[in-house]
Design an enzyme around this catalytic site. Structure first.
Site, PDB file in Angstrom:
ATOM      1  N   LYS A  76       0.877  -1.175   0.000  1.00  0.00           N
ATOM      2  CA  LYS A  76       0.000   0.000   0.000  1.00  0.00           C
ATOM      3  C   LYS A  76       0.912   1.221   0.000  1.00  0.00           C
ATOM      4  CE  LYS A  76      -3.832   1.982   2.744  1.00  0.00           C
ATOM      5  NZ  LYS A  76      -4.706   1.794   3.933  1.00  0.00           N
ATOM      6  N   SER A 151      -9.710   1.905   3.028  1.00  0.00           N
ATOM      7  CA  SER A 151      -8.829   2.660   2.170  1.00  0.00           C
ATOM      8  C   SER A 151      -7.796   1.808   1.425  1.00  0.00           C
ATOM      9  CB  SER A 151      -8.072   3.690   3.006  1.00  0.00           C
ATOM     10  OG  SER A 151      -7.245   3.037   3.968  1.00  0.00           O
ATOM     11  N   SER A 175      -9.973  -0.572   7.211  1.00  0.00           N
ATOM     12  CA  SER A 175      -9.418  -0.456   5.856  1.00  0.00           C
ATOM     13  C   SER A 175      -8.695  -1.670   5.298  1.00  0.00           C
ATOM     14  CB  SER A 175      -8.477   0.737   5.785  1.00  0.00           C
ATOM     15  OG  SER A 175      -9.232   1.903   5.652  1.00  0.00           O
TER      16      SER A 175
HETATM   17  N1  GLN Z   1     -13.140   4.103   6.414  1.00  0.00           N
HETATM   18  C1  GLN Z   1     -12.585   4.551   7.643  1.00  0.00           C
HETATM   19  C2  GLN Z   1     -12.190   6.002   7.507  1.00  0.00           C
HETATM   20  O1  GLN Z   1     -12.500   6.573   6.529  1.00  0.00           O
HETATM   21  C3  GLN Z   1     -11.412   3.697   8.028  1.00  0.00           C
HETATM   22  C4  GLN Z   1     -10.202   4.022   7.265  1.00  0.00           C
HETATM   23  C5  GLN Z   1      -9.035   3.172   7.652  1.00  0.00           C
HETATM   24  O2  GLN Z   1      -9.186   2.131   8.293  1.00  0.00           O
HETATM   25  N2  GLN Z   1      -7.851   3.628   7.279  1.00  0.00           N
HETATM   26  O3  GLN Z   1     -11.586   6.572   8.344  1.00  0.00           O
END
Ligand code: GLN
Length: 484
Positions: A76, A151, A175
């Site tokens: 990532k 994400s 995420s």
């Molecule tokens: N979807 C969640 C957010 O927008 C979690 C994101 C994540 O785990 N990095 O913060």
């Protein structure tokens, strides 16, 4: 070759059926063929990958190296990789070449893995659909008009389409698990502190945790083995010994106590997804597990709690991007204030700005007690709920997400509905406990993930439960037709 697991690929390398260079070229070809359509890569590190592959081949020929030697992977783009762009999905870091490696990058490199490139992601890991990236939205290989989740959407899409055997991801509120669920792959968020955060660009430091995104639990065990462990460069890294995660994969599940929190099966859950989860739980019953309903009474507070804690921490973490030391700098600043405000104003996208503003507000004098302090207190209650539950059961199960993947753009203008995508995943981050998502079926051709949540340091048990399930089901082996 692209459909083989790490164990199979590793055996092929050792037997001389193919070399790491051939394997690497094969995956690079698949990336060249499909990567653009899915928009899952930000950087392809072809030259460096070939050098690493040849070095791995030398080791393998000498009978040296381990099970991961010569296996291709991708990170990532939140992990710092020396000499490569590390963008975090943001214009702010579009010009940033990292001078050092994240610990996770070093660990997988020393295990002999071959990094093929860096994967697209929501900007600074803020999002649930991979639509907030400066590099454009990633597409879901099961339906390219749909989102891959976020994400870590680039990681999930790349593994699902078999463009890489494995990828890394990070999980602050879901995420790793939510995109794994949307793309039909296996994803594991370890116990907070199990994997080093050094060199992983910080979003919300008390929640962020890196983990493997793989085809199945067996591969996840191998990758976690290489990623886990104490790191003196991360002050929240834990010193507990790292067990052998592969050793217990085949343990019998007879008598395993599984809890189904009634709050995970509320009216917010899509009824077709609920049916898939019920069938999956039934498989566990057949495997000898005992199933009981439990309650996590404060679970409905997890999303509001998270959306105070995470933005508060992000507003502090992202203050370092000021146009002075690294990253984007606006043109012709009139003075220092203009430099700060235009560099940040032009460098950050809308979602990141929204979070920074919420966070700065929640932390401001006069509001701190009402929001941030309160959120920390509720966070403690949520952790207590899990603690009580684990006095009764070994593993908690439920859906990873309330729905399957949704259309690109469908929720882009509705942040609140987007935030609810993580309603079942956020609790594990607030409590710091491990959790994973495994493919459990489909609704109208779109993958559904089953979530397994365990007590602190129970990664081995989660992997065992996931692996036994994957031995009696084949959801994790399904590949989207276009990418088979
Ligand atoms: N979807 C969640 C957010 O927008 C979690 C994101 C994540 O785990 N990095 O913060």
């Amino acid at each position: 070759m692209h459909n083989q697991t790490i164990t199979e690929l590793s055996a092929g390398l050792k037997a001389g059926d193919f070399s790491s260079e051939e394997l690497t070229c094969g995956f690079l070809q698949r990336i060249a063929q499909h990567g653009e359509a899915l928009n899952c890569f930000i950087t392809i590190a072809e030259e460096q990958a070939l050098v690493a592959a040849r070095a791995a081949d030398v080791l393998i020929a000498k009978g040296e190296g381990g099970i991961l030697t010569g296996i291709p992977m991708a990170h990532k783009d939140i992990f710092c990789t020396k000499g490569h762009k590390t963008s975090c999905g943001s214009k702010m870091l579009d010009n940033f070449i990292s001078p050092y490696n994240a610990t996770v990058v070093n660990q997988l490199e020393s295990a002999g893995m071959v990094m093929l490139g860096k994967l697209n992601m929501d900007e600074f890991a803020m999002g649930s659909s991979n639509e907030t990236s400066y590099y454009g939205a990633v597409r879901n290989p099961w339906d390219t008009n749909c989102v891959p989740g976020g994400s870590s959407g680039g990681s999930a899409a790349a593994v699902a389409a078999r463009l890489v055997p494995v990828a890394t991801g990070t999980d602050t509120g879901g995420s790793i698990r939510q995109p794994a669920s949307f793309c039909g792959i296996t994803g594991l968020k370890p116990t907070y502190g199990r994997v080093s955060r050094f060199g992983m660009i910080a979003f919300a430091s008390s929640l962020d945790q890196a983990g493997p995104m793989t085809r199945d639990a067996e591969d996840a065990a191998l990758i976690l083995q290489a990623m886990a462990g104490f790191d003196e460069k991360d002050s929240t890294s834990l010193e507990n010994e790292v067990p052998d995660y592969s050793a217990g994969l085949n343990n019998d599940l007879t008598g395993l106590k599984i809890g189904l929190p009634k709050e995970f099966f509320d009216e917010g859950l899509d009824s077709e997804v609920a049916k898939v989860i019920e069938v999956a739980v039934e498989e566990y019953r057949k495997l000898g597990a005992e199933i009981k309903e439990i309650s996590l009474p404060n679970m409905q507070l997890s999303v509001p709690t998270y959306y105070v804690v995470a933005p508060a921490e992000c507003s502090a973490n992202l203050s370092r991007f000021d146009g002075v030391r690294f990253g984007y700098r606006c043109e012709n600043p009139a003075d220092l204030n203009d430099l700060y405000s235009r560099s940040r104003g032009e460098g950050f996208g809308a979602e990141v700005k929204r979070r920074i503003m919420i966070g700065a507000y929640a932390l401001s004098a006069g509001y701190y007690d009402a929001y941030y302090l309160k959120a920390q207190q509720v966070r403690k209650l949520i952790s207590e709920d899990f603690k009580k539950a684990f006095e009764e059961v070994d593993v908690i199960m439920g859906p990873t997400a309330p729905s399957t993947t949704f259309g690109l753009g469908e929720k882009a203008d509705d942040p609140l509905s987007m935030y609810l995508s993580d309603i079942y995943t956020i609790g594990a981050n607030l409590a710091g406990i491990p959790a994973m998502s495994v493919p459990a079926g489909f609704v109208a051709g779109k993958p559904v993930g089953l979530q397994l949540v365990g007590n602190y340091f129970s990664e081995g048990q989660l992997l065992n439960a996931a692996h036994r399930y994957q031995q009696v089901t084949d959801w994790h082996q399904r590949v989207p037709a276009e990418f088979a």
